[in-house]
Design a protein around this motif. Structure first.
Motif, PDB file in Angstrom:
ATOM      1  N   SER A  78       0.860  -1.192   0.000  1.00  0.00           N
ATOM      2  CA  SER A  78       0.000   0.000   0.000  1.00  0.00           C
ATOM      3  C   SER A  78       0.892   1.236   0.000  1.00  0.00           C
ATOM      4  O   SER A  78       1.228   1.755  -1.059  1.00  0.00           O
ATOM      5  CB  SER A  78      -0.951  -0.013   1.192  1.00  0.00           C
ATOM      6  N   THR A  79       1.305   1.691   1.191  1.00  0.00           N
ATOM      7  CA  THR A  79       2.273   2.777   1.278  1.00  0.00           C
ATOM      8  C   THR A  79       3.284   2.453   2.373  1.00  0.00           C
ATOM      9  O   THR A  79       3.028   1.633   3.254  1.00  0.00           O
ATOM     10  CB  THR A  79       1.604   4.134   1.602  1.00  0.00           C
ATOM     11  N   GLU A  88       5.680   9.700   1.922  1.00  0.00           N
ATOM     12  CA  GLU A  88       5.357   8.278   1.822  1.00  0.00           C
ATOM     13  C   GLU A  88       5.642   7.769   0.411  1.00  0.00           C
ATOM     14  O   GLU A  88       5.438   8.484  -0.571  1.00  0.00           O
ATOM     15  CB  GLU A  88       3.866   8.050   2.099  1.00  0.00           C
ATOM     16  N   MET A  94       4.324   5.287  -2.377  1.00  0.00           N
ATOM     17  CA  MET A  94       3.092   4.591  -2.733  1.00  0.00           C
ATOM     18  C   MET A  94       3.408   3.314  -3.518  1.00  0.00           C
ATOM     19  O   MET A  94       4.536   3.118  -3.993  1.00  0.00           O
ATOM     20  CB  MET A  94       2.192   5.527  -3.545  1.00  0.00           C
ATOM     21  N   ASN A  95       2.409   2.476  -3.684  1.00  0.00           N
ATOM     22  CA  ASN A  95       2.642   1.183  -4.342  1.00  0.00           C
ATOM     23  C   ASN A  95       2.823   1.286  -5.854  1.00  0.00           C
ATOM     24  O   ASN A  95       3.095   0.297  -6.517  1.00  0.00           O
ATOM     25  CB  ASN A  95       1.524   0.198  -4.013  1.00  0.00           C
ATOM     26  N   ARG A 137       3.951  10.520  -1.840  1.00  0.00           N
ATOM     27  CA  ARG A 137       2.820  11.313  -1.345  1.00  0.00           C
ATOM     28  C   ARG A 137       3.310  12.176  -0.183  1.00  0.00           C
ATOM     29  O   ARG A 137       3.938  11.661   0.748  1.00  0.00           O
ATOM     30  CB  ARG A 137       1.672  10.409  -0.908  1.00  0.00           C
ATOM     31  N   THR A 152       0.451  14.085  -4.504  1.00  0.00           N
ATOM     32  CA  THR A 152       1.151  12.970  -5.151  1.00  0.00           C
ATOM     33  C   THR A 152       2.189  13.507  -6.121  1.00  0.00           C
ATOM     34  O   THR A 152       1.888  14.345  -6.970  1.00  0.00           O
ATOM     35  CB  THR A 152       0.165  12.069  -5.893  1.00  0.00           C
TER      36      THR A 152
END
Length: 746
Positions: free
Chosen positions: A596-597, A611, A613-614, A619, A635
């Motif tokens: 996910s993250t 973060e 992300m996948n 993000r 994003t």
């Protein structure tokens, strides 16, 4: 005097003598057609054919035969040889051995006991090469009159090449000449064969049906392709007892979806055995991979005697992109381009299959054609039909046909050149560049060979030599230097952790759709000039050996590995009051993208979070000193990928009111604040690396360093001053850090 008339003569006495000689007879059955061609065994390093003959004659007589050379004053005429004895039914059959030659022959027979009793065959024959080409629409287009929009090249020898077709219709034979080229591509194939082997004769059988799959062909219940029609074409082409000497296949459009299971799925059709060596009895259910299977009523051993036939394995050929790409196998947003990923996997599986102990029916892997045009301009600024060689330019179907011809000859040992591949590599010790080259000859490109202008700078990946990647991303700076390809880093200098790849995915080197097709970036793929007429060269083999390209630079900074249990790192102190800017930097490599993250950098809760992300994007959330969100879950499309080392710098500047991301030395994003904020960060929250302060969203990666400065630069690069915090490998060092929480690093 005695008068003769007075003599009385009695009746004459009968004469006794042996009977006169009785004339014997011999006849010779004509070949089914004039100019029949027999294979000379090049796949077995031979240069002669056994020609089957038969006929009738006087019972008990021994029949002798020879081949009478018709075009060279009898130079190649063979000696008389016993071929058989006429049986009680008045029939005989046998074979004579005839050398590969430029001349046509006519068979002649005689009775051994009565050499004057002879017969000659009505039709001529030649000894050369009988080749079968198997596949679907790509080779089939060579004979397509609908797609034939170029002028055919001249045919130097009007009696050298004949083509058989009819795998989906009634079999026919074409004698290729200037008067009857069939198509420009068929003429180009003939010209390539004649140029490479002047004076020799070729029969080429096209077992090609558009849109078909070998699994459908061998299944009598599958209407996708009819084995019986291929068998009928084979029987028609070999009606006089010929053997196919060289069967060639590059069949990856339909069956390439098998990916890594390609070899396991199709090997039984060639060998009658599984990849594990178990004999297969047909009809059979062929199993492969995880739960894959298909029904097979037939296998190639029904057509070919492997004492006389060898397979020429070649390809996969080039497969072009259908949308903008991040790299050779991923779309721009990070999603996998399954078709191209499968083609890469099928290429590897094909090669592994050829190395099996039971793969004795295969010759060495031939060319993997890349340097030709697929598709054409759709008239509206786009590109269409990019799955097929173009019939609108000699660089399309004509080049494809020439490359197909040459790969058969090369694999069979009938050329004086080796398939070019990158078999040498040098990593410049300072990390300034890498050079790769081929022992087959100097490397160039079609564009350079033709003296055409460069691509320009519209796209970053438009560089002199296409198809290379650095750590899984397109190389943006390459050039030819003294017959070698020199590859420069995409940023900074190469380190021990960098990797080089060539020819991944569809091996097209393309990234931008349709810009790359329109710009003809295929002309920037590396080639070696082998002296073939009609081609500037042949392409280097894609998926170069990783062992050849292996990085030889000394190891850099030590690293440590995190996992789901940790570690992560949390500052025991809160961010100092009145902090106006924070810059984080990391060098890391991911084994895989998160499910996910995962957190890269954080300030407790959401004060300053970055973060992963996948899909490989970042993000970002930034808050001011009051908790007001100045950037909320923005994003940034960084398209990070697995198994690639990245130098990442992320900075948030409350004064300039902007967030910046720099990756591998290049500014990739500038995100302005959506609200002005109060100009500082919250001073009641702490910084953390690789997870939130609670340990949530743990990052799993290999890390060389994590560094933070409480300042920022105007261009997003890392500050040069003393950092606020720095954590480095090896694992023992990271595990001993005062910020460390969670499980130990490894």
């Amino acid at each position: 005097m005695i008068s003769l008339s007075s003599l009385s003569l009695g009746p004459a006495r009968p004469r006794h003598s042996a009977p006169g000689p009785q004339a014997g007879s011999v006849s010779l059955t004509a070949f089914s057609r004039d100019r029949a061609i027999f294979d000379s065994g090049a796949g077995f390093a031979l240069a002669a054919a056994d020609i089957p003959l038969s006929g009738g004659g006087t019972v008990g007589e021994v029949v002798e035969a020879r081949a009478v050379s018709l075009d060279d004053g009898g130079t190649e005429t063979t000696a008389w040889a016993d071929v058989g004895t006429v049986d009680g039914a008045g029939q005989w059959a046998g074979r004579i051995t005839v050398p590969r030659a430029a001349t046509w022959f006519r068979p002649e027979v005689r009775l051994k006991s009565q050499p004057g009793v002879t017969a000659q065959g009505a039709n001529r024959f030649g000894v050369g090469h009988v080749i079968a080409i198997w596949g679907q629409s790509e080779p089939d287009r060579i004979l397509s009159t609908f797609h034939d929009n170029t002028s055919p090249p001249a045919i130097a020898d009007a009696e050298a090449v004949q083509i058989f077709e009819g795998a989906a219709s009634t079999p026919v034979r074409h004698l290729i000449s200037d008067a009857h080229p069939v198509t420009a591509a068929a003429a180009a194939m003939a010209a390539a064969l004649i140029d490479a082997r002047p004076g020799e004769k070729f029969a080429v059988i096209f077992h090609t049906v558009p849109g078909s799959d070998p699994r459908a062909m061998v299944n009598d219940s599958d209407p996708g392709r009819d084995w019986a029609k291929d068998k009928a074409l084979h029987d028609f082409a070999t009606a006089d007892g010929q053997h196919v000497g060289l069967a060639a296949m590059s069949w990856f459009a339909a069956s390439g979806g098998l990916g890594a299971d390609y070899g396991e799925a199709l090997f039984p059709l060639f060998a009658g055995r599984t990849v594990a060596g178990t004999s297969v009895s047909f009809p059979a259910t062929i199993t492969y991979g995880t739960g894959g299977s298909y029904h097979a009523d037939h296998w190639f051993g029904e057509l070919y005697d492997y004492a006389r036939t060898r397979w020429v394995p070649y390809g996969p050929h080039r497969f072009d992109i259908d949308a903008d790409m991040r790299d050779a196998t991923h779309y721009i947003g990070g999603g996998l381009q399954f078709n191209l990923a499968n083609k890469e996997a099928a290429r590897g599986s094909w090669r592994s299959m050829l190395a099996l102990p039971d793969a004795t029916m295969f010759l060495p892997l031939g060319l993997e054609p890349l340097n030709y045009v697929n598709g054409h301009d759709d008239g509206g600024g786009g590109w269409t039909d990019f799955s097929h060689p173009s019939g609108d330019t000699p660089d399309g179907l004509q080049a494809w046909a020439r490359l197909t011809a040459l790969t058969v000859l090369q694999s069979a040992g009938l050329t004086g050149w080796a398939v070019p591949e990158f078999d040498n590599c040098f990593w410049e010790p300072s990390g300034a560049w890498v050079e790769v080259w081929s022992s087959a000859g100097p490397v160039t490109t079609t564009r350079l060979a033709r003296g055409e202008p460069g691509l320009g700078s519209t796209h970053a990946h438009w560089t002199e030599v296409m198809g290379f990647q650095i750590d899984g991303l397109p190389a943006v700076s390459t050039q030819i230097v003294s017959g070698r390809v020199r590859i420069y880093p995409n940023g900074g200098a190469f380190t021990h952790a960098n990797t080089i790849q060539f020819g991944e995915g569809g091996a097209s080197g393309m990234i931008a759709f349709p810009d790359d097709q329109i710009a003809e970036v295929w002309k920037n793929l590396p080639i070696v000039d082998i002296g073939a007429t009609g081609l500037d060269g042949v392409s280097l083999r894609p998926l170069a050996d990783p062992a050849v390209l292996a990085n030889t630079l000394p190891a850099g900074a030590p690293s440590f590995q995190t996992a789901a249990p940790g570690p992560y790192f949390l500052d025991p102190q809160n961010v100092p009051a009145n902090t106006t800017a924070i810059t984080h930097a990391a060098r890391l490599r991911l084994a895989s993208l998160p499910g996910s993250t995962a957190m890269l950098f954080s300030q407790s809760a959401t004060g300053f979070d970055v973060e992963l992300m996948n899909n490989g994007s970042l993000r970002v959330t930034v808050e001011d000193g009051t908790g007001l969100r100045t950037i909320s879950s923005a994003t940034v499309a960084t398209a990070l990928a697995a198994n690639v080392w990245y130098d990442i710098v992320c900075s948030a500047d409350q004064t300039a009111k902007v967030f910046r991301v720099v990756i591998d030395g290049a500014l990739v994003a500038t995100v302005p604040f959506s609200a002005p904020g109060n100009g500082v960060f919250q001073s009641n929250r702490a910084l953390s690396y690789l997870a939130r302060n609670s340990g949530a969203l743990q990052m799993e990666a290999e890390i060389e360093y994590l560094i933070t400065w409480l300042s920022a630069t105007g261009d997003g690069s890392a500050p040069t001053g003393t950092p606020y915090k720095s954590i480095t490998g090896p694992a023992a060092t990271a595990n001993g850090d005062s910020w460390k929480l969670g499980a130990d690093a490894t």
